[in-house]
Design an enzyme around this catalytic site. Structure first.
Site, PDB file in Angstrom:
ATOM      1  N   GLU A 184       0.852  -1.185   0.000  1.00 24.25           N
ATOM      2  CA  GLU A 184       0.000   0.000   0.000  1.00 24.25           C
ATOM      3  C   GLU A 184       0.895   1.245   0.000  1.00 24.25           C
ATOM      4  O   GLU A 184       1.883   1.307   0.733  1.00 24.25           O
ATOM      5  CB  GLU A 184      -0.898  -0.091   1.235  1.00 24.25           C
ATOM      6  CG  GLU A 184      -1.234   1.163   1.936  1.00 24.25           C
ATOM      7  CD  GLU A 184      -1.881   0.882   3.312  1.00 24.25           C
ATOM      8  OE1 GLU A 184      -2.305  -0.251   3.610  1.00 24.25           O
ATOM      9  OE2 GLU A 184      -1.944   1.836   4.095  1.00 24.25           O
ATOM     10  N   HIS A 207      -2.570  -5.519  11.058  1.00 20.78           N
ATOM     11  CA  HIS A 207      -3.477  -6.559  10.567  1.00 20.78           C
ATOM     12  C   HIS A 207      -3.348  -7.862  11.353  1.00 20.78           C
ATOM     13  O   HIS A 207      -2.948  -8.885  10.805  1.00 20.78           O
ATOM     14  CB  HIS A 207      -3.201  -6.849   9.080  1.00 20.78           C
ATOM     15  CG  HIS A 207      -3.401  -5.673   8.172  1.00 20.78           C
ATOM     16  ND1 HIS A 207      -2.931  -5.646   6.880  1.00 20.78           N
ATOM     17  CD2 HIS A 207      -4.040  -4.492   8.365  1.00 20.78           C
ATOM     18  CE1 HIS A 207      -3.265  -4.492   6.308  1.00 20.78           C
ATOM     19  NE2 HIS A 207      -3.932  -3.770   7.191  1.00 20.78           N
ATOM     20  N   ASN A 238      -5.627  -5.711   2.741  1.00 20.62           N
ATOM     21  CA  ASN A 238      -6.178  -5.187   3.994  1.00 20.62           C
ATOM     22  C   ASN A 238      -7.465  -5.950   4.329  1.00 20.62           C
ATOM     23  O   ASN A 238      -8.267  -6.238   3.450  1.00 20.62           O
ATOM     24  CB  ASN A 238      -6.475  -3.698   3.833  1.00 20.62           C
ATOM     25  CG  ASN A 238      -5.355  -2.984   3.093  1.00 20.62           C
ATOM     26  OD1 ASN A 238      -5.082  -3.292   1.941  1.00 20.62           O
ATOM     27  ND2 ASN A 238      -4.714  -2.062   3.734  1.00 20.62           N
TER      28      ASN A 238
HETATM   29  P1  FDA Z   1     -11.871  -4.824  15.817  1.00 21.70           P
HETATM   30  O1  FDA Z   1     -10.491  -4.710  16.387  1.00 21.70           O
HETATM   31  O2  FDA Z   1     -12.265  -3.872  14.762  1.00 21.70           O
HETATM   32  O3  FDA Z   1     -12.947  -4.711  16.988  1.00 21.70           O
HETATM   33  C1  FDA Z   1     -12.835  -5.351  18.213  1.00 21.70           C
HETATM   34  C2  FDA Z   1     -13.542  -4.514  19.273  1.00 21.70           C
HETATM   35  O4  FDA Z   1     -13.752  -5.303  20.441  1.00 21.70           O
HETATM   36  C3  FDA Z   1     -12.749  -3.285  19.707  1.00 21.70           C
HETATM   37  O5  FDA Z   1     -13.591  -2.155  19.694  1.00 21.70           O
HETATM   38  C4  FDA Z   1     -12.296  -3.644  21.121  1.00 21.70           C
HETATM   39  O6  FDA Z   1     -12.163  -2.513  21.982  1.00 21.70           O
HETATM   40  C5  FDA Z   1     -13.394  -4.574  21.595  1.00 21.70           C
HETATM   41  N1  FDA Z   1     -12.969  -5.564  22.603  1.00 21.70           N
HETATM   42  C6  FDA Z   1     -11.919  -6.410  22.532  1.00 21.70           C
HETATM   43  N2  FDA Z   1     -11.869  -7.212  23.603  1.00 21.70           N
HETATM   44  C7  FDA Z   1     -12.919  -6.865  24.386  1.00 21.70           C
HETATM   45  C8  FDA Z   1     -13.381  -7.319  25.665  1.00 21.70           C
HETATM   46  N3  FDA Z   1     -12.767  -8.323  26.323  1.00 21.70           N
HETATM   47  N4  FDA Z   1     -14.488  -6.729  26.195  1.00 21.70           N
HETATM   48  C9  FDA Z   1     -15.122  -5.729  25.526  1.00 21.70           C
HETATM   49  N5  FDA Z   1     -14.712  -5.252  24.317  1.00 21.70           N
HETATM   50  C10 FDA Z   1     -13.619  -5.818  23.763  1.00 21.70           C
HETATM   51  N6  FDA Z   1      -7.908  -2.763   7.510  1.00 21.70           N
HETATM   52  C11 FDA Z   1      -8.370  -2.554   6.251  1.00 21.70           C
HETATM   53  O7  FDA Z   1      -9.060  -3.417   5.705  1.00 21.70           O
HETATM   54  N7  FDA Z   1      -8.058  -1.389   5.596  1.00 21.70           N
HETATM   55  C12 FDA Z   1      -7.261  -0.423   6.160  1.00 21.70           C
HETATM   56  O8  FDA Z   1      -7.011   0.620   5.536  1.00 21.70           O
HETATM   57  C13 FDA Z   1      -6.765  -0.655   7.471  1.00 21.70           C
HETATM   58  N8  FDA Z   1      -5.931   0.256   8.089  1.00 21.70           N
HETATM   59  C14 FDA Z   1      -5.620   0.103   9.419  1.00 21.70           C
HETATM   60  C15 FDA Z   1      -4.931   1.118  10.092  1.00 21.70           C
HETATM   61  C16 FDA Z   1      -4.709   1.020  11.464  1.00 21.70           C
HETATM   62  C17 FDA Z   1      -3.972   2.122  12.181  1.00 21.70           C
HETATM   63  C18 FDA Z   1      -5.172  -0.121  12.176  1.00 21.70           C
HETATM   64  C19 FDA Z   1      -4.950  -0.255  13.667  1.00 21.70           C
HETATM   65  C20 FDA Z   1      -5.831  -1.138  11.505  1.00 21.70           C
HETATM   66  C21 FDA Z   1      -6.062  -1.034  10.129  1.00 21.70           C
HETATM   67  N9  FDA Z   1      -6.767  -2.024   9.452  1.00 21.70           N
HETATM   68  C22 FDA Z   1      -7.151  -1.824   8.144  1.00 21.70           C
HETATM   69  C23 FDA Z   1      -7.176  -3.273  10.129  1.00 21.70           C
HETATM   70  C24 FDA Z   1      -8.666  -3.302  10.507  1.00 21.70           C
HETATM   71  O9  FDA Z   1      -9.032  -2.140  11.212  1.00 21.70           O
HETATM   72  C25 FDA Z   1      -8.917  -4.569  11.346  1.00 21.70           C
HETATM   73  O10 FDA Z   1      -8.598  -5.686  10.550  1.00 21.70           O
HETATM   74  C26 FDA Z   1     -10.363  -4.676  11.812  1.00 21.70           C
HETATM   75  O11 FDA Z   1     -10.741  -3.576  12.598  1.00 21.70           O
HETATM   76  C27 FDA Z   1     -10.586  -5.964  12.581  1.00 21.70           C
HETATM   77  O12 FDA Z   1     -11.970  -6.131  12.807  1.00 21.70           O
HETATM   78  P2  FDA Z   1     -12.509  -7.047  13.981  1.00 21.70           P
HETATM   79  O13 FDA Z   1     -13.983  -7.061  13.907  1.00 21.70           O
HETATM   80  O14 FDA Z   1     -11.791  -8.348  13.920  1.00 21.70           O
HETATM   81  O15 FDA Z   1     -12.021  -6.370  15.356  1.00 21.70           O
END
Ligand code: FDA
Length: 503
Positions: free
Chosen positions: A356, A442, A480
């Site tokens: 990217e 990721h 991604n």
């Molecule tokens: P996600 O992490 O989104 O959600 C999990 C949620 O559960 C969080 O809100 C967390 O706080 C909560 N949680 C966890 N444990 C818990 C508990 N025990 N009790 C209560 N709540 C809890 N991807 C992409 O496709 N394109 C992109 O451009 C990008 N760019 C990017 C930049 C940056 C800076 C990051 C950090 C990540 C990306 N990503 C990305 C990755 C993408 O954001 C990621 O793959 C997804 O958010 C994952 O989705 P999930 O539903 O798996 O979990």
């Protein structure tokens, strides 16, 4: 403690959690979403919900006293990070021994902090990674459903070619072309019509004001504006914030019982609650869900979980790097924060990489081309429960990161050779560090589809327990991940609502 009941509980409000909440709500099932982060809808004293990237405050990071941005330095000066006060900020960096993982915290999970790149993987690689999933059905039904719900759109090519805000991308495209490499546009969930108005000066700037990893105040179609808004609109879904699920067990009547810590904005646990539900959906993300289940299995609260829980974790081969361009190849002081293009060398079977073209908006010309390389790294690691500390640890090693670095280096050595350019070695902290090999955006896997669960995310060993998030993806996707996570969650919910919840 008193027990609150709901028919279904969803842990987490990222992509997997949001899809589950909407589809449960639409099916008329009373659903409670538990999210450890806050709801990001109230402006601070500066009139903005999220703080800026250049002057981060307590809203930036999850209980830190100093920010931990991915790019630590510039000319070895610690210009990027700032002291802040501890608060439930929107971006977390979870540290394991040899790998740290960036995740979003708040209603919307990763959608609040990510780059919005909404990429559908190559069908052949999807089929290779998910051999038991009907790829035709995914590409015919669930990927289109996910893209339309997420509000995926594409940059207008004519505007892209003319705007100063994407000069950094055009410069990287030229360098790739000089090495005979192909580039491809990638869609995004940021509203490009809005972005063009930002450029024209008729809308408040967000992507054009450096906003991204600490949240976007405008323009971004994060989950709170799409899936979660629709879920709340069903009238059947409630979201509790600042509530962290600590443990899960099963009562003798088959219901699940969750122990949950409610924190205040200082991080103090102000209440420990118990919730009970018939159906439990885990959407805590690769780290959140895997940690909960590894702990449940190894402390004996859900003893029938299988050895697939905690296994098959990978970084999607993430490696970040910067190149130094020639003086005449400028990248621009003004850069949009939403990436719109990638160097696509995935078809190169000797060294598959999708890189990217990432922004580095500094407000002045710096000649740096930044990249987030996604490499086909086959290395996987496992999580384990440490009974002494009670922590769940990740067994990822530096040698496993070195595999990603070697693949990224092969590609970018080609680009540097063709352009007579060099790497930047002042961006990632220490003087000789060219490749950021110690963090990933990721996190994928930990409870892989078909291994820890059946082919639809039903957890093995337990009925009415489901996973809908990134922990299902087997460590590598080639692009991604959030479109795939969303589409797989749609597929799971369609199946579960048809088969498991019928009266
Ligand atoms: P996600 O992490 O989104 O959600 C999990 C949620 O559960 C969080 O809100 C967390 O706080 C909560 N949680 C966890 N444990 C818990 C508990 N025990 N009790 C209560 N709540 C809890 N991807 C992409 O496709 N394109 C992109 O451009 C990008 N760019 C990017 C930049 C940056 C800076 C990051 C950090 C990540 C990306 N990503 C990305 C990755 C993408 O954001 C990621 O793959 C997804 O958010 C994952 O989705 P999930 O539903 O798996 O979990």
């Amino acid at each position: 403690a008193a027990v609150d009941n709901a028919t279904a509980i969803v842990v987490g409000s990222g992509y997997g959690g949001a899809v589950a909440a909407l589809r449960l709500g639409q099916a008329g099932i009373r659903t409670l979403v538990l999210e450890m982060g806050r709801l990001w809808n109230t402006a601070g004293s500066d009139g903005k919900v999220f703080c800026s990237t250049s002057a981060p405050d307590q809203r930036s990071m999850w209980f830190r006293t100093r920010t931990e941005a991915p790019l630590a330095t510039f000319l070895w000066l610690d210009l990027v990070n700032k002291d802040i006060s501890a608060y439930p900020g929107v971006l977390d960096r979870v540290h394991y021994d040899h790998m740290s993982v960036y995740v979003g915290r708040g209603v919307g999970g990763g959608s609040l902090v990510n780059g919005g790149m909404a990429v559908t993987p190559l069908k052949s690689y999807f089929a290779e990674q998910f051999p038991t999933v009907d790829a035709d059905e995914m590409y015919g039904t669930y990927f289109p459903r996910a893209r339309s719900m997420l509000g995926v759109n594409t940059v207008d090519p004519a505007w892209f070619e003319s705007t100063e805000w994407y000069q950094f991308t055009r410069t990287s495209r030229k360098a790739a072309a000089n090495a005979g490499l192909k580039t491809t546009f990638v869609p995004n969930v940021y509203d490009f019509g809005y972005m063009q108005r930002e450029a024209a000066g008729t809308a408040t700037r967000s992507a054009l004001a450096g906003e991204v990893i600490y949240g976007n105040n405008q323009g971004k179609r994060s989950l709170d504006k799409t899936y979660l808004a629709a879920a709340l609109g069903t009238g059947n879904v409630t979201i509790h914030t600042l509530e962290k699920v600590r443990s899960v067990t099963r009562a003798s009547d088959g219901s699940y019982v969750l122990t949950v810590d409610r924190i205040d904005t200082t991080g103090t646990v102000v209440e420990t609650k118990q919730y009970s539900c018939t159906y439990l959906f885990l959407g805590g993300g690769s780290l959140g869900t895997t940690e909960l289940l590894v702990r449940a299995r190894d402390t004996g609260t859900l003893p029938d979980l299988t050895s697939g829980v905690g296994a098959g974790w990978g970084t999607n081969g993430n490696t970040m790097l910067g190149r130094a361009n020639h003086l005449w190849d400028t990248v621009g002081a003004n850069q949009a924060t939403m990436p719109v293009m990638g160097i696509d060398d995935w078809a190169n079977t000797a060294n598959p990489v999708f890189a990217e073209i990432a922004p580095l908006p500094m407000g002045f010309e710096h000649w740096i081309s930044l990249y987030l390389a996604i490499t086909k790294n086959p290395e996987r690691a496992s999580f384990s429960y440490d009974s002494t500390s009670g922590a769940v640890k990740l067994g990822w090693t530096p040698a496993q990161s070195a595999v990603s670095v070697a693949m990224a280096k092969k590609l970018f050595d080609r680009i540097n050779a063709a352009n007579l350019t060099i790497y930047r070695y002042d961006l990632f902290g220490s003087t000789s560090k060219i490749f950021a090999d110690d963090f990933t955006y990721h996190p994928l896997g930990g409870c892989v589809l078909g291994k820890a669960t059946d082919d639809y995310g039903r957890v093995k060993g337990y009925s009415r327990l489901y996973i809908t998030d990134g922990s299902l993806v087997p460590g590598s996707l080639g692009v991604n991940p959030f479109v795939t996570i969303t589409a797989l969650a749609e597929r799971t919910m369609a199946r579960v609502l048809a088969e498991d919840t019928a009266p």
